[in-house]
Design a protein around this motif. Structure first.
Motif, short mmCIF file in Angstrom:
data_model
loop_
_atom_site.label_atom_id
_atom_site.label_comp_id
_atom_site.label_asym_id
_atom_site.label_seq_id
_atom_site.Cartn_x
_atom_site.Cartn_y
_atom_site.Cartn_z
N ALA A 31 33.43 92.49 2.19
CA ALA A 31 32.29 93.26 1.71
C ALA A 31 32.64 94.74 1.86
O ALA A 31 33.14 95.16 2.91
N VAL A 32 32.44 95.51 0.79
CA VAL A 32 32.78 96.93 0.81
C VAL A 32 31.60 97.74 0.27
O VAL A 32 30.80 97.26 -0.51
N THR A 33 31.53 99.00 0.70
CA THR A 33 30.45 99.86 0.24
C THR A 33 30.87 100.73 -0.94
O THR A 33 30.02 101.31 -1.61
N LYS A 34 32.16 100.83 -1.19
CA LYS A 34 32.68 101.60 -2.31
C LYS A 34 33.99 100.94 -2.72
O LYS A 34 34.81 100.61 -1.88
N TYR A 35 34.21 100.77 -4.01
CA TYR A 35 35.41 100.08 -4.46
C TYR A 35 36.31 101.02 -5.26
O TYR A 35 35.90 101.58 -6.26
N LEU A 36 37.52 101.21 -4.76
CA LEU A 36 38.53 102.04 -5.42
C LEU A 36 39.68 101.15 -5.88
O LEU A 36 40.06 100.22 -5.18
N TRP A 37 40.24 101.45 -7.04
CA TRP A 37 41.43 100.76 -7.53
C TRP A 37 42.43 101.82 -7.95
O TRP A 37 42.19 102.58 -8.89
N ARG A 38 43.51 101.92 -7.20
CA ARG A 38 44.57 102.89 -7.47
C ARG A 38 44.02 104.29 -7.70
O ARG A 38 44.38 104.99 -8.64
N GLY A 39 43.12 104.68 -6.81
CA GLY A 39 42.57 106.03 -6.86
C GLY A 39 41.37 106.22 -7.77
O GLY A 39 40.77 107.29 -7.79
N GLN A 40 41.01 105.20 -8.53
CA GLN A 40 39.87 105.31 -9.44
C GLN A 40 38.65 104.64 -8.80
O GLN A 40 38.75 103.53 -8.28
N VAL A 41 37.51 105.30 -8.87
CA VAL A 41 36.28 104.71 -8.36
C VAL A 41 35.77 103.71 -9.40
O VAL A 41 35.43 104.10 -10.51
N LEU A 42 35.76 102.44 -9.05
CA LEU A 42 35.25 101.43 -9.98
C LEU A 42 33.80 101.06 -9.67
O LEU A 42 33.11 100.56 -10.54
#
Length: 135
Positions: A31-42
């Motif tokens: 469980a995460v509060t913010k999701y980043l993928w390779r520096g991009q906020v998804l």
């Protein structure tokens, strides 16, 4: 898609009795509060990130996803297939290769909603405690 996944899970569960010694499976979630993928906020909202892995002998299949609870959508769904083998005569070394398909189901195709990555790796077993010189 749900029928395919249900059929795949059922087939794997039915085959475990026959191949129990060579088969393994695991499921997990984060469980995460913010999701980043390779520096991009998804996603800046709370997300669940479920996954599962099935392995039979040296072949593995895995799924990982990021599900936004705010939008009710999978922001990312990844599929990985890999093969690994121990190096003959060097049981502490393992060579692996495979590929991962990253999909972003609700991203328009024009923005590039899929990405494929091919990988190769070498791992070595290491002692849990370094040698300190005393016996």
């Amino acid at each position: 898609m749900k029928r395919f996944l249900s059929a795949a899970v059922l087939a794997v569960l039915c085959s475990t009795a026959v191949f129990a010694s060579d088969f393994s499976a695991k499921a997990y979630t984060d469980a995460v509060t913010k999701y980043l993928w390779r520096g991009q906020v998804l996603s800046e909202s709370f997300s669940l990130q479920p996954g599962f892995d099935f392995s039979f002998d040296s072949l593995s299949f895995g799924f990982w996803g990021s599900y936004s609870l705010e939008s009710g959508e999978f922001k990312e769904a990844d599929y990985t297939i890999s093969y690994s083998e121990t190096v003959p005569g060097a049981d502490f070394l393992e060579i692996s290769s495979g590929f991962t398909v990253y999909t972003f189901p609700y991203t328009p195709v024009s923005e590039g909603n899929n990405s494929t990555e091919i990988f190769i790796g070498i791992t070595a077993d290491a002692p849990a405690s370094p040698y300190n010189g005393s016996a």
